[in-house]
Design an enzyme around this catalytic site. Structure first.
Site, PDB file in Angstrom:
ATOM      1  N   ASP A  77       0.749  -1.187   0.047  1.00  0.00           N
ATOM      2  CA  ASP A  77      -0.092   0.038   0.063  1.00  0.00           C
ATOM      3  C   ASP A  77       1.090   1.134  -0.049  1.00  0.00           C
ATOM      4  OD1 ASP A  77      -2.203   1.767   0.302  1.00  0.00           O
ATOM      5  OD2 ASP A  77      -2.098   1.789   2.354  1.00  0.00           O
ATOM      6  N   ASP A  79      -0.219   5.121   1.163  1.00  0.00           N
ATOM      7  CA  ASP A  79      -0.215   6.037   2.370  1.00  0.00           C
ATOM      8  C   ASP A  79      -0.299   5.254   3.615  1.00  0.00           C
ATOM      9  OD1 ASP A  79      -0.423   8.213   0.799  1.00  0.00           O
ATOM     10  OD2 ASP A  79      -2.719   8.324   0.788  1.00  0.00           O
TER      11      ASP A  79
END
Length: 324
Positions: A77, A79
């Site tokens: 991922d 953020d």
């Protein structure tokens, strides 16, 4: 997002701009002893050995190294994993609300401001910026603004409002990223380099707007690493945001690997649900805002990746096999 969602109403109390960053927080020093498995010194057997097995939500996790698939792809991922970005996004949203004088009540004396604790709850339960605003305005009332002097009362105008605010927020976020003050989280670049050097596939899947993720990655991991990714997907590339698994299902297809041979690195329950929904095992590298979430479905969790090596992740993937 429907305003009748009682679960969100209970979880997300009205924002308080006066909330301080230190309120109701558990420190990372306290939490470093709680993650499983741990990379700190511990008696034999190793936390990466087949004996480090737990039961999660009634599902047996069986050890069968011979039956387990080899790690073929590592998926990050963005953020919260590559960078701690929650406070940066919150700053950009509040700057946008101030710029457009967004007020959800006629009696409001100041523009909308999402408080720290409120935003932690919001961003950990609703993926994507536009869905966040749709849910919030649905719950607390569609606002007046410099865009619409009266609250928009039809779908077309409401979508226009959300689009304009999101676009401005995205540009503001880019300015923050380009300032040179934001650095990647510990261990991320090394683990990416180890993955590529081993010949395994490397991917990044983010629910954020593609333009902002590209800028973020080019500035934080460098253009060469970014261009060397085997797959890159952003929120624009799929119809449903996390926790819907579509972004990870799409990544597996593009990578040409099965979900069980991938390992996802996430930081929140939303991302964990998306990964497990795609049939992918997931490790968690949590942040201050996600540390207290329920990560029972993760095969391991860490405060950061500074002590995690690719070989450790390969052992984890071989050791944890969902029972039929």
């Amino acid at each position: 997002m429907a305003s009748s969602s009682s679960s969100f109403t209970m979880l997300l109390s009205a924002p308080n701009p006066s909330l301080s960053p230190s309120s109701s927080r558990t420190t990372l020093s306290t939490l470093r002893t709680t993650f499983l498995p741990t990379l700190s010194s511990s008696p034999s057997p190793s936390p990466f050995s087949p004996t480090a097995i737990t039961r999660r939500r009634g599902k047996s996790l069986l050890v069968s190294a011979a039956a387990a698939g080899a790690l073929q792809a590592l998926i990050f991922d963005c953020d919260g994993v590559i960078l701690e970005s929650e406070h940066l996004h919150r700053q950009a949203y509040n700057d946008a609300f101030s710029h457009f004088n967004v007020r959800c009540s006629s009696s409001a004396t100041e523009p909308l401001n999402w408080g720290l604790e409120f935003y932690d709850e919001l961003q950990n339960r609703i993926g994507g910026g536009k869905p966040k605003m749709r849910w919030y305005f649905g719950e607390y009332g569609w606002p007046t603004s410099r865009i619409f002097e009266t609250p928009p009362d039809n779908k077309e105008d409401r979508e226009k409002l959300v689009d304009i605010i999101q676009d401005w927020k995205t540009e503001r976020y880019k300015e923050i990223i380009k300032s040179g003050t934001v650095k990647p989280r510990p261990g991320v670049l090394r683990l990416m380099d180890e993955t590529k050097a081993s010949g395994k596939k490397l991917a990044i899947c983010s629910a954020a707007t593609k333009s902002s993720v590209v800028l973020c990655l080019e500035n934080l991991i460098g253009i060469e690493r970014f261009q060397g990714l085997d797959c890159f997907l952003a929120g624009d590339d799929v119809k449903e945001k996390k926790p819907n698994p579509s972004i990870y299902l799409t990544a597996a297809k593009k990578l040409g690997v099965s979900g069980g041979d991938c390992l996802v690195v996430e930081d929140s329950v939303i991302g964990l649900q998306a990964a497990t929904g795609a049939g992918m095992p997931c490790i968690i590298t949590y942040t201050c805002s996600t540390a207290n979430q329920d990560f029972k479905e993760a095969i391991a969790k860490f405060p950061d990746l500074s002590d995690v090596r690719l070989k450790d992740l390969e052992i984890l993937l071989q050791s944890f096999v969902p029972a039929n």
